[in-house]
Structure formats: structure tokens, C-alpha cells
Scaffold this motif. Structure first.
Motif, short mmCIF file in Angstrom:
data_model
loop_
_atom_site.label_atom_id
_atom_site.label_comp_id
_atom_site.label_asym_id
_atom_site.label_seq_id
_atom_site.Cartn_x
_atom_site.Cartn_y
_atom_site.Cartn_z
N ALA A 1 -11.19 0.47 6.85
CA ALA A 1 -9.61 0.23 6.14
C ALA A 1 -8.78 1.08 6.92
O ALA A 1 -7.59 0.68 7.09
CB ALA A 1 -9.91 0.57 4.75
N PHE A 2 -9.21 2.33 7.21
CA PHE A 2 -8.33 3.08 7.75
C PHE A 2 -7.88 2.86 9.22
O PHE A 2 -6.70 2.69 9.77
CB PHE A 2 -8.75 4.57 8.11
N ALA B 1 -5.62 -0.36 8.64
CA ALA B 1 -4.35 0.18 8.09
C ALA B 1 -3.59 0.78 9.24
O ALA B 1 -2.06 0.71 9.26
CB ALA B 1 -4.31 0.83 6.87
N THR B 2 -3.94 1.32 10.19
CA THR B 2 -3.22 2.13 11.32
C THR B 2 -3.10 1.62 12.41
O THR B 2 -2.31 1.86 13.37
CB THR B 2 -4.13 3.56 11.43
N GLU C 1 -9.44 -9.24 7.17
CA GLU C 1 -8.42 -8.17 7.59
C GLU C 1 -9.08 -7.62 8.87
O GLU C 1 -8.54 -7.45 9.60
CB GLU C 1 -8.51 -7.08 6.44
N ASP D 1 -7.77 9.67 3.33
CA ASP D 1 -7.26 8.47 3.54
C ASP D 1 -8.51 7.51 4.57
O ASP D 1 -8.23 6.55 5.06
CB ASP D 1 -5.94 8.61 4.62
#
Lengths: 393, 259
Positions: free
Chosen positions: A57-58, A61-62, A110, A365
Motif C-alpha cells: 500500500a505504501f 500510495a507513493t 490498485e 506508513d
């Protein structure tokens, strides 16, 4: 650093700083500080899956809108001094690892979208090249570019021509540059010694080991101009092996251990043992037996503190036995790959030992980092950790 | 240390003598002259001769008084000289004894330096230089082995010939440098063993011999000084005795001359 232990101390400090002066307000008992999760909780498959999900997920997201991660410039003064090109080379190398992590992860919309963007960036970005006479860190991009493109070639999601042709084209480029930079003894390295030459002369066992299995695939795919490239690389890694099971950092015609702390001691070679055993076994070396791989994994856990104490130290090789911070997730990832070569019944026992060493270092995070907290190291560390966790599921 | 010459009354004493003596001698002359000259001449012929005789005696007596005063001054000076000679003797004896002691200390030091060099320093420095030479030998041997190993590895295939040549060239140059360094090391070792150490040992031995000679000289100086100061002391004592005897004789003569 952002380990649970440090989070505890930070919380405690904040609590003390925010406390009112004595007598101003009735004292209330402080809330129990968060405790680091016990090893037993962190050793389970469920914990690994949750940790991998947070890490992925990190990465999702990044990711930048163009599909890349991080910066192509230096993020830390500690990391200054390399050729300007080198930081882009790190970015591409880290990008390849993030791409591999997303490719290996169970698919979600995603993750798939992020993977597609990542592959698109990988096949279109400018090819990283050697930055200076001595600094040839482009090799890291070529090594993991070769690993990533050979894996993508075997992934049915990228089997249609829309993907296959650009991936193969980029893969051939990576292999081409590797072939041109294979040192005379057969290895791959990221620096050169004077007199600086187009084909460098210095290599390392672990950089070479990282690409050995992928070179076999590249050979089958017809991406290589010289079929002996892979054989020479295998021979190089095998020559680095020492009688105690350690692997030399770099090949010396006559190996030496000076009797004191040495990087070529087992305790300085914990990550190299894993990657080299895994690579040689995958390359079909008959001497790299299951027993040898098992011994290497046992050595990894027996001496793990030498990797642990080195993590996040900002100066390369400043810890005992010249361990560097960036050995941590690299070593743990290849340990997970070595565990995967052991008999099925043995694997979970070792994975359950490995997981707490990873999950204890995961930040709030979801990211991981073992060196200098630069964007490329955070991307690479998170990818390595995610893949190591996924390997045991 | 107070000395006779440093006594506040000592310098005054001879001066007082000089001031008082004429007065005393005047008194003595008056006392020895029972009659005025005009009353002592019984007749003109014999009177002149007697007067001349009397004047002569008076003159002689006066001279003896002067000699006595001089001798008494000399006696005072001689007594002071006895004391200063004693001090000189003490100082000189201390000086030569100190010189002997220093010479002995220096000799002991030089003997220890030589002993330290022969028993500790020389073997240790020889071993240090031998280790260095052995390391240079080992380095040359390793350079030779590594070059052979590289050449052996590179023989296996024709890959990267020009880059291999760079590495081999570097290996050959390292071997050449190691061999040249070893040759220099061997020469340096030989020079150190046969010249540098030998010369240092010879110099230290020479220093011991010099110190031995210096000690012997200091002892002889001591003997000589002892003899010289003894003679000087005796001379000073004898001078006092001589003067005391002279004064006694003069006093007796003055006493006899007055009758």
C-alpha cells in the motif's frame, strides 16, 4: 528510524513534554505505553500478510503519476559524492524492485494499476549509464532491470505484444550493458579500479549473484550475444565461496582472512551467503546442495545481531565485521529466497523466524528502510521486505 | 660564611696601628731619653761622640719600632691568609671531589647505555628490520602467486582479452615493484646490520672509554689539588710562625736597646 521501540520512546518523550507543571492539575495515571508486538505475534503468516499489504500500500500510495518512485537526485548529504548519474541509477534499480514486489503480490485493482504504470515507466525511461570513471552504479539498474524484465516476460499479464515487445526490447538493453560490463573474471561490479577501462575490472559476489538466475532466463529468451556470459558469472560467484560457507565480498585470486573482524567472515557475509547459495542453486550448481543452503540459513539466524546492529547506520560498513545498513533488507529478502529452496516441511519454521526481524522494523506508513532514509533506499527496502514477507505465504 | 676579612673590625685594625704607632714610639723615645741633649754633654770632644752614639742608638731604636709595626701588620695579614687559604682549600677540594663524582656518574651512564644497546636495543631493532624484510619478501612472493593465479584464471577463455591485459599489466607491474622494493630492502638490511648498528655500538663503546679516561683525570686532579692545598696551608701557617718569631725578636731588641 521508526521501529515500534522508537515509537514507544518518542511517545514517552512527548508525554513528558506535554505534562503540566506539578500542582497545576490533578495527576492522572499515564496510559500504558504501546508495547512492541511479541515475536510470537509477528511470526505468523497473518502478520506477514498484513505487513506485506501495508508495504505494498505504501508503494502504491507513493508512486508518482508517471509510474516512478522517489527521486533521481541525492536525498542525503551522507550519500553525496557519487556521480550525478548514480542517483538516477539508484532510482531505476529501486524502481525495478518495487515493480517486482507488485508483480509478485496478489493482485488488487490498485496494485495492478500501479504495476502497469511502473512497467510503462521502466520500458520508456532513459537507460541509466555509467556516471564516471570509477563510479559505475548503473550496474545496479542493469542487474535489477534484467531481473525485472525477465520476470515480466514470464508473466501472462504482460504476454501480449503491447507489453511483450517493449519489455523484451528494454530487457535486451539491460543484458547488453551487463555483457559489456562483465569483468574479466566473470562478475559484475559497480566501481572500477585505475586504470579505468570501458570494461571494468572489479566485481562483487552479491551483485553477480543477484542476476544469475535471470541471466539463465535471458539466455533462453535469446537476449544474450554471448552464451558464456552466464557461465562466467556462475564461475565468478563460485570462486568467491570460502570453506566456512561464507562468500568473499569480491573475488581475490588468493583469499585472505586476517584473523580479526573481516567482512569475509561468516558474520560479515550473512546476506551474501543467502544470495550466492540461492543464485548458484538456481543456476544448477551441483555443489550448492540443500544441506549447504540450510547451513547458510542457520548461520543467518545464529548471527543475525550483526545485521540488526548495522541497520540505519549512515556510514557504509561502519558496523561489526564491516556490515552496512543496506545489507539488512537485501539479506532478508535473499534469505527468504534461500528458505524457498529447502524442503517444504522446513520452510515455515525458518519463515517464522524471519518475519519478526522484518515486521519489527516496519514504519507506521507501511514502509521499511535500512540506510540513510533516502527515497530510493526506502523504495528498495520496502520492496525487499514485501517480497520477503510474500515468499513465506 | 664569615671570614676574617669580612669582620667589620678587621680592616680598621691595621689603620689604627698606623695612627697610634707614631704616638707610642714618640712616648717611648721620650721615656728612653732621660736628659735633654744640652744637659748630657759633659765635655765638647767626648760630648760630640757620645751624642753621635746616642743619636745612632735612638735612630736604630726608632727603626726597630718601625720594623716591629710592619711585622705586626704582616702578622695580621698572614693570620687572615691562613683562614682564606683554609677556605680556598675547602672550595678546591669540593670542586675536584664533585668532578670525580660527575665523572663516575657519566661513566656509569655510558656503561648502561652500551649495555642497553647490546642486550635490548640491538636485538630488537634487528628483529624489526628482519620483520620488514620478511614482509617485503612475502609481498613479492604474493605478487608473484597472484599474477600466476590471474594468468591461470584468464587462460580459460578468450573473453575480454584487452581488459585482461590491463589487469595482467597491473599485476606484472605490482610484481616488479615488489621485487624492486625487496632488493632495496635487502640492501637496507645489510647496511643496517653491518654498518649502522656496528657504528652505533662503536660510538657507545667510545663514549664509555672516554668516560673512563675522564674519571681517571678527575681522580688525578683530585690528588694534585689535595697536595697543592696542603702545601699552601703549610706555607700560610709557616708565615704566621715566622712573623711571630720575628716580632718576638724585635720586641726583645727594642727592650734591650732601651737599656
Amino acid at each position: 528510524m521508526n521501529t515500534p521501540c522508537h515509537a514507544y520512546w518518542r511517545a514517552l518523550c512527548l508525554l513528558v513534554a506535554a505534562a503540566p507543571a506539578a500542582g497545576q492539575q490533578a495527576a492522572t495515571p499515564p496510559a500504558a505505553p504501546p508495547r512492541p508486538a511479541a515475536d510470537a505475534e509477528l511470526s505468523t503468516k497473518a502478520a506477514a500478510a498484513a505487513g506485506a499489504d501495508r508495504a505494498l500500500a505504501f508503494l502504491v500510495a507513493t508512486q508518482h503519476p508517471d509510474g516512478s518512485w522517489g527521486s533521481h537526485s541525492t536525498d542525503s548529504l551522507f550519500d553525496a559524492g557519487f556521480a550525478v548519474e548514480t542517483y538516477y541509477c539508484y532510482q531505476v534499480g529501486a524502481h525495478c524492485l518495487a515493480t517486482l514486489a507488485l508483480r509478485r503480490a496478489p493482485e488488487t485493482p490498485e496494485r495492478r494499476a500501479a504495476l502497469d504504470k511502473a512497467v510503462r515507466w521502466l520500458v520508456t525511461t532513459v537507460m541509466p549509464l555509467r556516471g564516471s570513471g570509477w563510479d559505475n552504479d548503473a550496474v545496479w539498474a542493469w542487474l535489477y532491470g534484467t531481473v525485472a524484465t525477465t520476470e515480466l516476460q514470464g508473466d501472462p499479464r504482460f504476454a501480449d505484444d503491447r507489453w511483450k515487445v517493449p519489455v523484451a526490447s528494454r530487457g535486451r538493453e539491460f543484458v547488453h550493458w551487463l555483457e559489456r560490463n562483465q569483468v574479466p573474471t566473470g562478475g559484475f561490479g559497480y566501481y572500477d579500479d585505475p586504470t579505468f577501462s570501458q570494461r571494468p575490472k572489479w566485481a562483487t559476489s552479491f551483485a553477480t549473484g543477484a542476476v544469475l538466475p535471470a541471466l539463465g532466463v535471458a539466455l533462453q529468451l535469446g537476449w544474450m550475444s554471448d552464451a558464456a556470459t552466464a557461465q562466467r558469472a556462475v564461475a565468478y560467484v563460485k570462486r568467491c565461496r570460502l570453506p566456512n560457507g561464507a562468500y568473499e565480498y569480491d573475488l581475490n585470486p588468493i583469499p585472505r582472512i586476517n584473523g580479526g573482524e573481516h567482512i569475509n567472515d561468516v558474520r560479515g557475509s550473512l546476506g551474501r551467503i543467502q544470495i550466492c547459495n540461492w543464485a548458484l542453486h538456481e543456476a544448477g550448481d551441483p555443489d550448492t546442495t540443500v544441506a549447504r543452503i540450510r547451513t547458510g540459513v542457520e548461520q543467518f539466524f545464529a548471527h543475525h545481531e550483526f545485521l540488526q546492529v548495522a541497520r540505519m547506520r549512515p556510514i557504509p560498513h561502519e558496523a561489526y565485521y564491516y556490515n552496512a545498513g543496506y545489507f539488512y533488507f537485501f539479506g532478508h529478502f535473499y534469505c527468504s529466497q534461500a528458505i524457498g529452496l529447502l524442503p517444504a516441511a522446513e520452510r515455515e519454521g525458518f519463515h517464522s523466524q524471519l518475519r519478526p526481524h522484518l515486521l519489527r522494523t516496519q514504519r507506521a506508513d507501511g514502509s521499511f528502510c535500512d540506510f540513510q532514509d533516502t527515497s530510493y533506499m526506502t523504495t528498495a527496502s520496502t520492496a525487499f521486505a514485501a517480497m520477503a514477507l510474500l515468499a513465506g505465504l | 660564611m664569615p671570614t676574617p676579612t669580612s669582620s667589620p673590625s678587621a680592616p680598621l685594625f691595621p689603620f689604627l696601628l698606623l695612627v697610634l704607632l707614631p704616638w707610642c714610639t714618640g712616648c717611648a723615645s721620650t721615656a728612653a731619653d732621660p736628659l735633654p741633649p744640652s744637659a748630657a754633654t759633659p765635655a765638647a770632644g767626648t760630648g760630640d761622640a757620645a751624642k753621635a752614639e746616642t743619636d745612632k742608638k735612638a735612630e736604630e731604636q726608632k727603626q726597630r719600632q718601625k720594623d716591629l709595626a710592619q711585622k705586626q701588620r704582616d702578622l695580621d695579614y698572614a693570620k687572615v691568609a691562613v683562614q682564606t687559604t683554609a677556605i680556598d682549600r675547602q672550595v678546591r677540594v669540593m670542586t675536584v671531589e664533585s668532578a670525580v663524582r660527575h665523572a663516575q656518574v657519566e661513566l656509569d651512564k655510558q656503561k648502561r647505555e652500551l649495555e642497553q644497546f647490546q642486550q635490548k636495543q640491538k636485538p630488537r631493532e634487528m628483529e624489526e628490520h628482519r620483520i620488514q624484510l620478511d614482509m617485503q619478501t612475502q609481498r613479492a612472493d604474493e605478487a608473484k602467486d597472484e599474477l600466476a593465479e590471474l594468468e591461470s584464471m584468464y587462460k580459460e577463455d578468450e573473453f575480454a582479452r584487452s581488459t585482461k591485459e590491463l589487469v595482467i599489466k597491473r599485476g606484472r607491474k605490482q610484481l616488479e615493484m615488489a621485487n624492486r622494493s625487496l632488493a632495496v630492502g635487502q640492501q637496507e638490511f645489510e647496511q643496517f646490520e653491518k654498518h649502522t648498528l656496528t657504528e652505533r655500538e662503536r660510538e657507545l663503546t667510545q663514549k664509555v672509554e672516554d668516560a673512563e679516561r675522564d674519571l681517571e683525570k678527575a681522580r688525578l686532579e683530585h690528588q694534585k689539588a689535595q697536595m697543592e692545598v696542603d702545601v699552601q696551608q703549610r706555607q700560610a701557617d709557616d708565615k704566621v710562625k715566622d712573623l711571630q718569631r720575628d716580632i718576638a725578636e724585635l720586641e726583645q731588641k727594642i727592650k734591650d736597646g732601651g737599656k
